[in-house]
Design a protein around this motif. Structure first.
Motif, PDB file in Angstrom:
ATOM      1  N   MET A   1     -11.417  56.879  17.556  1.00 34.17           N
ATOM      2  CA  MET A   1     -12.374  55.950  16.636  1.00 34.17           C
ATOM      3  C   MET A   1     -12.393  54.651  16.647  1.00 34.17           C
ATOM      4  O   MET A   1     -13.393  54.099  16.456  1.00 34.17           O
ATOM      5  CB  MET A   1     -11.456  56.281  15.198  1.00 34.17           C
ATOM      6  CG  MET A   1     -11.813  55.425  13.923  1.00 34.17           C
ATOM      7  SD  MET A   1     -10.924  55.818  12.656  1.00 34.17           S
ATOM      8  CE  MET A   1     -11.569  54.606  11.180  1.00 34.17           C
ATOM      9  N   PHE A   2     -11.340  53.796  17.154  1.00 35.91           N
ATOM     10  CA  PHE A   2     -11.402  52.492  17.280  1.00 35.91           C
ATOM     11  C   PHE A   2     -12.600  52.073  18.560  1.00 35.91           C
ATOM     12  O   PHE A   2     -13.275  51.012  18.339  1.00 35.91           O
ATOM     13  CB  PHE A   2     -10.076  51.920  17.916  1.00 35.91           C
ATOM     14  CG  PHE A   2      -9.050  51.871  16.610  1.00 35.91           C
ATOM     15  CD1 PHE A   2      -9.220  50.672  15.601  1.00 35.91           C
ATOM     16  CD2 PHE A   2      -8.047  52.500  16.321  1.00 35.91           C
ATOM     17  CE1 PHE A   2      -8.133  50.827  14.593  1.00 35.91           C
ATOM     18  CE2 PHE A   2      -7.204  52.697  15.227  1.00 35.91           C
ATOM     19  CZ  PHE A   2      -7.383  51.660  14.384  1.00 35.91           C
ATOM     20  N   ARG A   3     -12.562  52.792  19.415  1.00 35.57           N
ATOM     21  CA  ARG A   3     -13.328  52.853  20.623  1.00 35.57           C
ATOM     22  C   ARG A   3     -14.769  52.930  20.160  1.00 35.57           C
ATOM     23  O   ARG A   3     -15.610  52.095  20.609  1.00 35.57           O
ATOM     24  CB  ARG A   3     -12.980  53.731  21.810  1.00 35.57           C
ATOM     25  CG  ARG A   3     -11.559  53.514  22.387  1.00 35.57           C
ATOM     26  CD  ARG A   3     -11.527  54.280  23.745  1.00 35.57           C
ATOM     27  NE  ARG A   3     -12.679  53.858  24.645  1.00 35.57           N
ATOM     28  CZ  ARG A   3     -12.593  54.739  25.868  1.00 35.57           C
ATOM     29  NH1 ARG A   3     -11.675  55.632  26.193  1.00 35.57           N
ATOM     30  NH2 ARG A   3     -13.377  54.182  26.826  1.00 35.57           N
ATOM     31  N   ALA A   4     -14.870  53.855  19.404  1.00 32.39           N
ATOM     32  CA  ALA A   4     -16.247  54.036  18.747  1.00 32.39           C
ATOM     33  C   ALA A   4     -16.674  52.809  17.824  1.00 32.39           C
ATOM     34  O   ALA A   4     -17.797  52.378  18.244  1.00 32.39           O
ATOM     35  CB  ALA A   4     -16.444  55.366  18.066  1.00 32.39           C
ATOM     36  N   LEU A   5     -15.682  52.433  17.187  1.00 36.55           N
ATOM     37  CA  LEU A   5     -16.180  51.104  16.214  1.00 36.55           C
ATOM     38  C   LEU A   5     -16.353  50.019  17.314  1.00 36.55           C
ATOM     39  O   LEU A   5     -17.563  49.286  16.935  1.00 36.55           O
ATOM     40  CB  LEU A   5     -14.942  50.768  15.334  1.00 36.55           C
ATOM     41  CG  LEU A   5     -15.301  49.733  14.487  1.00 36.55           C
ATOM     42  CD1 LEU A   5     -16.433  49.664  13.667  1.00 36.55           C
ATOM     43  CD2 LEU A   5     -13.848  49.220  13.923  1.00 36.55           C
ATOM     44  N   PHE A   6     -15.792  49.740  18.518  1.00 35.98           N
ATOM     45  CA  PHE A   6     -15.800  48.667  19.209  1.00 35.98           C
ATOM     46  C   PHE A   6     -17.249  48.798  19.978  1.00 35.98           C
ATOM     47  O   PHE A   6     -18.029  47.652  19.998  1.00 35.98           O
ATOM     48  CB  PHE A   6     -14.871  48.932  20.304  1.00 35.98           C
ATOM     49  CG  PHE A   6     -14.410  47.570  21.154  1.00 35.98           C
ATOM     50  CD1 PHE A   6     -13.599  46.711  20.471  1.00 35.98           C
ATOM     51  CD2 PHE A   6     -15.182  47.334  22.139  1.00 35.98           C
ATOM     52  CE1 PHE A   6     -13.425  45.412  21.407  1.00 35.98           C
ATOM     53  CE2 PHE A   6     -15.134  46.073  22.836  1.00 35.98           C
ATOM     54  CZ  PHE A   6     -14.215  45.368  22.389  1.00 35.98           C
ATOM     55  N   HIS A   7     -17.594  50.152  20.202  1.00 37.70           N
ATOM     56  CA  HIS A   7     -19.001  50.278  21.081  1.00 37.70           C
ATOM     57  C   HIS A   7     -20.037  49.886  19.806  1.00 37.70           C
ATOM     58  O   HIS A   7     -20.975  49.496  20.084  1.00 37.70           O
ATOM     59  CB  HIS A   7     -19.055  51.576  21.567  1.00 37.70           C
ATOM     60  CG  HIS A   7     -18.572  51.733  22.898  1.00 37.70           C
ATOM     61  ND1 HIS A   7     -19.055  51.411  23.942  1.00 37.70           N
ATOM     62  CD2 HIS A   7     -17.091  52.023  23.250  1.00 37.70           C
ATOM     63  CE1 HIS A   7     -18.187  51.555  25.172  1.00 37.70           C
ATOM     64  NE2 HIS A   7     -16.828  51.988  24.633  1.00 37.70           N
ATOM     65  N   LEU A   8     -19.840  50.307  18.833  1.00 39.91           N
ATOM     66  CA  LEU A   8     -20.728  50.135  17.453  1.00 39.91           C
ATOM     67  C   LEU A   8     -20.933  48.556  17.468  1.00 39.91           C
ATOM     68  O   LEU A   8     -22.217  48.197  17.174  1.00 39.91           O
ATOM     69  CB  LEU A   8     -20.310  50.807  16.434  1.00 39.91           C
ATOM     70  CG  LEU A   8     -21.278  50.443  15.123  1.00 39.91           C
ATOM     71  CD1 LEU A   8     -22.700  50.895  15.239  1.00 39.91           C
ATOM     72  CD2 LEU A   8     -20.634  51.064  13.699  1.00 39.91           C
ATOM     73  N   LEU A   9     -19.675  47.796  17.211  1.00 44.55           N
ATOM     74  CA  LEU A   9     -20.183  46.484  16.997  1.00 44.55           C
ATOM     75  C   LEU A   9     -20.749  45.932  18.299  1.00 44.55           C
ATOM     76  O   LEU A   9     -21.554  44.947  18.049  1.00 44.55           O
ATOM     77  CB  LEU A   9     -18.614  45.847  16.841  1.00 44.55           C
ATOM     78  CG  LEU A   9     -18.078  46.091  15.606  1.00 44.55           C
ATOM     79  CD1 LEU A   9     -16.533  45.851  15.757  1.00 44.55           C
ATOM     80  CD2 LEU A   9     -18.733  45.552  14.471  1.00 44.55           C
TER      81      LEU A   9
END
Length: 284
Positions: A1-9
Motif C-alpha cells: 500500500m505504502f509503495r503504491a502511494l509512493f509511486h502515485l506521488l
C-alpha cells in the motif's frame, strides 16, 4: 500500500506536489504539540519571531516531504529543472586537483544536491537505512544512478570517504545531524550551544580537501531548484574544534539566504546520552 502511494506521488507534477505539501505542512503546524513548539523555539533562537515565518517554514517542510518521491523515482526529469549560478565555485576547486567535501544542511531540497553535483564528477554520500522498511528498496533504486555512490553511516563508510577524497573525488554529508555521544563537540549554532559532529572537520584536515557547503533552494511555482555553493575560506582552522565552529557559522550564512526552507523542526539542540555537560551559551 505504502509503495503504491509512493509511486502515485512520484507520478504527480511537481507544482501539484509542492502545493499539496505546503497545505499539509500548514495543517500539521496548526495542531498543538511538540512539532509546533520545537519549530517555533528553533526559529526564534535564530531571530525569526514572526508567526507567519513559522507557518511558511512548516509549509516548506511539507513541500520537501512530498517532492521526495518524484526526485527519487524521476531523477533526470528533476535535474532538468535544476540549475546553479555558483558552478564556478566547484570548477575552481576541481582545478586545484583536490577532492571536495560537500556539506549539505537540512535546508531546501537536500535530496537534489548530490544528484546535481554528479555533473562535476563522481560523489560518494553517506546514508542511514530508513526506519520504514518498505522504503529500503525504493531508496536503493534512487541511489542507483551514474556517478553517485552511497555508503553506510559507519566505520566502513568513513573509510570509503577517505579513499574517495584521496582519489581527488567528492563526498557529501549532512553536517547538522546531532551525532551520538562521543562523536561531537558543543559549539554555538545561532547563538545556542549545539552538539555538533566533528567528522566533517576531521576528514577535511586529514585529507586537505576543499570544503563547500551546498543547498538546493526550492523555487516558487514548482519550477524546480537552484543550487547554492558556499566555500569555506582557506587556510582552514587547524583544529577540529575551530573548524567545526567555522562550519556552523557558514551554515548560518547559507541558511539565512532562504531561511523559510530550513528544517527548524529538527531537534538540533538535543542532548545525546553520555554527551559531555552542555556549556553556557555565548553572550548575545
Amino acid at each position: 500500500m505504502f509503495r503504491a502511494l509512493f509511486h502515485l506521488l512520484a507520478s504527480l507534477p511537481l507544482p501539484v506536489l509542492h502545493r499539496v505539501g505546503r497545505l499539509v505542512g500548514m495543517l500539521v503546524y496548526a495542531l498543538p504539540g511538540r512539532y509546533r513548539r520545537r519549530l517555533l523555539q528553533n526559529a526564534r533562537q535564530a531571530g525569526y519571531h514572526d508567526p507567519s515565518f513559522a507557518r511558511q517554514a512548516a509549509a516548506e517542510t511539507g513541500a520537501m516531504i512530498l517532492e521526495t518521491p518524484r526526485i527519487w523515482l524521476h531523477t533526470e526529469e528533476c535535474l532538468d529543472l535544476t540549475d546553479s549560478a555558483d558552478d564556478q565555485v566547484v570548477r575552481n576547486a576541481l582545478a586545484e586537483g583536490r577532492g571536495i567535501l560537500y556539506l549539505t544542511p537540512h535546508l531546501g531540497c537536500f535530496e537534489i544536491t548530490a544528484r546535481y553535483t554528479t555533473k562535476h564528477g563522481p560523489i560518494t554520500v553517506m546514508y542511514r537505512p530508513p526506519r520504514q522498511s518498505f522504503l529500503e528498496p525504493i531508496m536503493q533504486h534512487a541511489r542507483d544512478m551514474p556517478g553517485l555512490k552511497a555508503v553506510p553511516a559507519s566505520t566502513q563508510g568513513v573509510r570509503e570517504f577517505v579513499r574517495a577524497l584521496k582519489r581527488g573525488e567528492a563526498v557529501g554529508m549532512l553536517p547538522d545531524q546531532v551525532p551520538s555521544s562521543g562523536d561531537g563537540i558543543w559549539t554555538p549554532f545561532f547563538g545556542k550551544q549545539a552538539y555538533t559532529m566533528t567528522l566533517a572537520s576531521k576528514l577535511a584536515l586529514q585529507t586537505g580537501v576543499a570544503v563547500i557547503l551546498t543547498a538546493g533552494e526550492r523555487l516558487p511555482g514548482g519550477k524546480g531548484w537552484r543550487i547554492h555553493y558556499l566555500r569555506l575560506p582557506e587556510p582552514l582552522p587547524s583544529s577540529p574544534q575551530a573548524l567545526t565552529a567555522s562550519i556552523n557559522s557558514a551554515m548560518e550564512t547559507l541558511i539565512r539566504r532562504f531561511p523559510q526552507q530550513y528544517l527548524w523542526s529538527y531537534n538540533r539542540y538535543k542532548i545525546p546520552e553520555e554527551a559531555p555537560p552542555r556549556p553556557a551559551d555565548p553572550p548575545q
